[in-house]
Design an enzyme around this catalytic site. Structure first.
Site, PDB file in Angstrom:
ATOM      1  N   CYS A   1      -1.495   1.863   8.649  1.00 26.20           N
ATOM      2  CA  CYS A   1      -0.561   0.898   8.081  1.00 26.20           C
ATOM      3  C   CYS A   1      -1.171  -0.496   7.854  1.00 26.20           C
ATOM      4  CB  CYS A   1       0.579   0.803   9.097  1.00 26.20           C
ATOM      5  SG  CYS A   1       1.966  -0.106   8.568  1.00 26.20           S
TER       6      CYS A   1
ATOM      7  N   CYS B   1       3.180   8.357   1.429  1.00 29.42           N
ATOM      8  CA  CYS B   1       3.586   7.388   2.445  1.00 29.42           C
ATOM      9  C   CYS B   1       3.753   6.057   1.723  1.00 29.42           C
ATOM     10  CB  CYS B   1       2.494   7.307   3.513  1.00 29.42           C
ATOM     11  SG  CYS B   1       2.752   5.976   4.687  1.00 29.42           S
TER      12      CYS B   1
ATOM     13  N   CYS C   1       5.022  -7.569   7.225  1.00 30.45           N
ATOM     14  CA  CYS C   1       6.023  -7.158   8.222  1.00 30.45           C
ATOM     15  C   CYS C   1       6.159  -8.268   9.248  1.00 30.45           C
ATOM     16  CB  CYS C   1       5.579  -5.866   8.907  1.00 30.45           C
ATOM     17  SG  CYS C   1       6.827  -5.219  10.048  1.00 30.45           S
TER      18      CYS C   1
ATOM     19  N   CYS D   1      -0.927  -2.982  14.931  1.00 28.79           N
ATOM     20  CA  CYS D   1      -0.669  -2.685  13.530  1.00 28.79           C
ATOM     21  C   CYS D   1      -1.261  -3.764  12.624  1.00 28.79           C
ATOM     22  CB  CYS D   1       0.842  -2.573  13.307  1.00 28.79           C
ATOM     23  SG  CYS D   1       1.262  -2.303  11.580  1.00 28.79           S
TER      24      CYS D   1
ATOM     25  N   GLU E   1       0.808  -1.219   0.000  1.00 31.55           N
ATOM     26  CA  GLU E   1       0.000   0.000   0.000  1.00 31.55           C
ATOM     27  C   GLU E   1       0.842   1.271   0.000  1.00 31.55           C
ATOM     28  OE1 GLU E   1      -3.290  -1.855   3.068  1.00 31.55           O
ATOM     29  OE2 GLU E   1      -2.008  -0.212   3.676  1.00 31.55           O
TER      30      GLU E   1
ATOM     31  N   CYS F   1       3.783  -5.862  15.697  1.00 31.41           N
ATOM     32  CA  CYS F   1       3.325  -4.884  16.682  1.00 31.41           C
ATOM     33  C   CYS F   1       1.820  -5.109  16.857  1.00 31.41           C
ATOM     34  CB  CYS F   1       3.611  -3.464  16.211  1.00 31.41           C
ATOM     35  SG  CYS F   1       5.371  -3.141  15.981  1.00 31.41           S
TER      36      CYS F   1
HETATM   37  N1  SAH Z   1       7.999  -0.279  10.720  1.00 29.19           N
HETATM   38  C1  SAH Z   1       8.131   1.133  10.714  1.00 29.19           C
HETATM   39  C2  SAH Z   1       7.337   1.865   9.638  1.00 29.19           C
HETATM   40  C3  SAH Z   1       5.933   1.408   9.357  1.00 29.19           C
HETATM   41  S1  SAH Z   1       4.676   1.809  10.518  1.00 29.19           S
HETATM   42  C4  SAH Z   1       7.808   1.681  12.084  1.00 29.19           C
HETATM   43  O1  SAH Z   1       7.380   0.930  12.934  1.00 29.19           O
HETATM   44  O2  SAH Z   1       8.020   2.856  12.315  1.00 29.19           O
HETATM   45  C5  SAH Z   1       4.495   3.538  10.394  1.00 29.19           C
HETATM   46  C6  SAH Z   1       3.839   4.157  11.604  1.00 29.19           C
HETATM   47  O3  SAH Z   1       2.437   3.823  11.643  1.00 29.19           O
HETATM   48  C7  SAH Z   1       4.458   3.666  12.883  1.00 29.19           C
HETATM   49  O4  SAH Z   1       4.704   4.706  13.775  1.00 29.19           O
HETATM   50  C8  SAH Z   1       3.377   2.722  13.373  1.00 29.19           C
HETATM   51  O5  SAH Z   1       3.503   2.498  14.727  1.00 29.19           O
HETATM   52  C9  SAH Z   1       2.112   3.453  12.953  1.00 29.19           C
HETATM   53  N2  SAH Z   1       0.897   2.631  13.032  1.00 29.19           N
HETATM   54  C10 SAH Z   1       0.798   1.297  12.916  1.00 29.19           C
HETATM   55  N3  SAH Z   1      -0.482   0.894  13.123  1.00 29.19           N
HETATM   56  C11 SAH Z   1      -1.195   2.005  13.377  1.00 29.19           C
HETATM   57  C12 SAH Z   1      -2.579   2.237  13.687  1.00 29.19           C
HETATM   58  N4  SAH Z   1      -3.443   1.238  13.763  1.00 29.19           N
HETATM   59  N5  SAH Z   1      -2.972   3.527  13.899  1.00 29.19           N
HETATM   60  C13 SAH Z   1      -2.086   4.548  13.790  1.00 29.19           C
HETATM   61  N6  SAH Z   1      -0.777   4.389  13.516  1.00 29.19           N
HETATM   62  C14 SAH Z   1      -0.330   3.127  13.319  1.00 29.19           C
END
Ligand code: SAH
Length: 375
Positions: free
Chosen positions: A357, A127, A134, A141, A113, A138
């Site tokens: 994300c 973005c 991944c 996410c 995406e 997390c």
């Molecule tokens: N792996 C990298 C980049 C991808 S995620 C990282 O962790 O930074 C990019 C950003 O989106 C990160 O700060 C992540 O924590 C955030 N993100 C992930 N899921 C999300 C959600 N459900 N709502 C808002 N931000 C989210």
């Protein structure tokens, strides 16, 4: 503990963008090298520069539109070479028209995406993703919930940016910023990301200034250490999301490998080496990490100059979290402010189109248990 992807050394400035672009393009078309491609097409050398420029600077998406090329050559090249390694499958634009999310298929069908954000005030941000899926899992996410498929190539990463910039340009909006905040962990695909950065940055090509590019990491310490030595002006963002190890490990399993003290040491090393400001992403999860105590602990952790916290409203996924109340976010910000830590409360964009994300891809995947499945 060095990850294999972190071992090569050429900094983006020393990477030859046009050569990266051409060698990947011809490989995708089934040629072993640019020399082979050149021979097969009896292509004079200067044509390579013309095509590279047309695709990366003029953002041409088809050889038919590259008018410096003879008509016959355009027809031949259209048959053998593709100008994009990402194919649009679906797109969605938020009701307010500010955010458009694109779902792309890669050549092997993997889905990734990218998002175009049209900010009030004229900034336009892309973005983009760095991996299909991944591995970091997390909790909050959507990408992590879907698992890891594969690394993206530098060209696949770059082609998303070209697509988004082309769309922006068609609306008379020049692309001004780019963030690696889509799917994947950029520092676990380090070399491809740095090659993509060289392509994004190239003055004779895409020409997006380093200061307008941000790489966001979940905290891959060897990646941060290596990035500190790159000698580039690219911004670094750290997805912190919790001020102590217990909470952060629950939310982000990567914290077991590189706990907060190790992470902060690497970040301080980066600040000392580059004298550049570091951005922290802090996702605000109601009742989890949004207490006054958490803000105090966060402020103690950061301290010192050159830090900026972005407080991010959570976008709902399948995970059992909810977004902190706006008043809670303001109170949290006030605690940081009183302790000298600058922060910004992020404006949510694309809520109604699942713009967090990995969310659009998740929507297109069959659910594990589907009520609508035929029996
Ligand atoms: N792996 C990298 C980049 C991808 S995620 C990282 O962790 O930074 C990019 C950003 O989106 C990160 O700060 C992540 O924590 C955030 N993100 C992930 N899921 C999300 C959600 N459900 N709502 C808002 N931000 C989210």
């Amino acid at each position: 503990m060095t990850h294999p992807a972190l071992e090569t050394t050429a900094p983006p400035a020393a990477r030859d963008a046009a050569a990266i672009w051409w060698s990947a393009r011809v490989k995708d078309a089934g040629f072993a090298s640019t020399d082979d491609f050149e021979k097969a097409h009896a292509l004079p050398r200067y044509r390579f520069a013309q095509i590279y420029r047309a695709a990366t600077k003029d953002l041409s998406d088809s050889f038919d539109r590259i008018s410096v090329l003879p008509t016959e050559l355009r027809a031949t090249l259209s048959k053998t070479l593709s100008l994009s390694s990402v194919k649009l499958e679906r797109e969605a634009t938020s009701k307010d028209g500010q955010t458009t999310k694109f779902l792309f298929a890669l050549v092997d069908g993997k889905e990734i995406e990218a998002v175009l954000m049209r900010h009030a005030g004229g900034r336009t941000t892309a973005c983009i993703s760095s991996q299909a899926g991944c591995a970091l899992k997390c909790d909050f996410c959507a990408t992590g919930q879907g698992g890891f498929f594969r690394h993206m190539s530098a060209l696949e990463i770059f082609d998303q940016a070209v697509f988004v910039a082309r769309r922006a340009r068609s609306e008379n909006l020049p692309l001004t910023n780019l963030v690696f905040m889509g799917m994947g962990e950029p520092f676990l695909n380090y070399d491809a990301v740095m090659d993509a950065v060289a392509l994004l940055n190239h003055g004779e090509g895409f020409n997006l200034g380093a200061r307008h590019i941000t790489i966001s990491t979940a905290g891959v310490v060897p990646g941060i250490e290596r990035f500190s030595r790159e000698g580039v002006q690219i911004n670094l963002a750290i997805s912190l999301h919790a001020p102590d190890d217990e909470m952060r490990t629950k939310l982000m399993p990567i914290n077991k490998k590189w706990p907060i003290a190790t992470l902060m040491k690497a970040v301080r090393g980066y600040v000392a080496a580059t004298n550049r400001k570091v951005f922290y992403e802090y996702l605000m999860l109601a009742g989890v990490n949004d207490r006054i105590e958490d803000a105090k602990q966060l402020a103690d952790l950061l301290g010192g100059p050159l830090h900026h916290v972005n407080l991010i409203p959570y976008n709902a996924t399948d995970a059992p979290f909810s977004r902190s109340q706006p008043a809670t976010m303001r109170r949290f910000q006030e605690v940081l402010r009183m302790r000298g830590v600058p922060s910004t409360i992020r404006h949510t964009m694309g809520d109604d189109i699942a713009a967090a994300c990995g969310q659009l891809r998740v929507e297109t995947q069959p659910k594990t248990i589907s009520a609508a499945a035929p029996v």
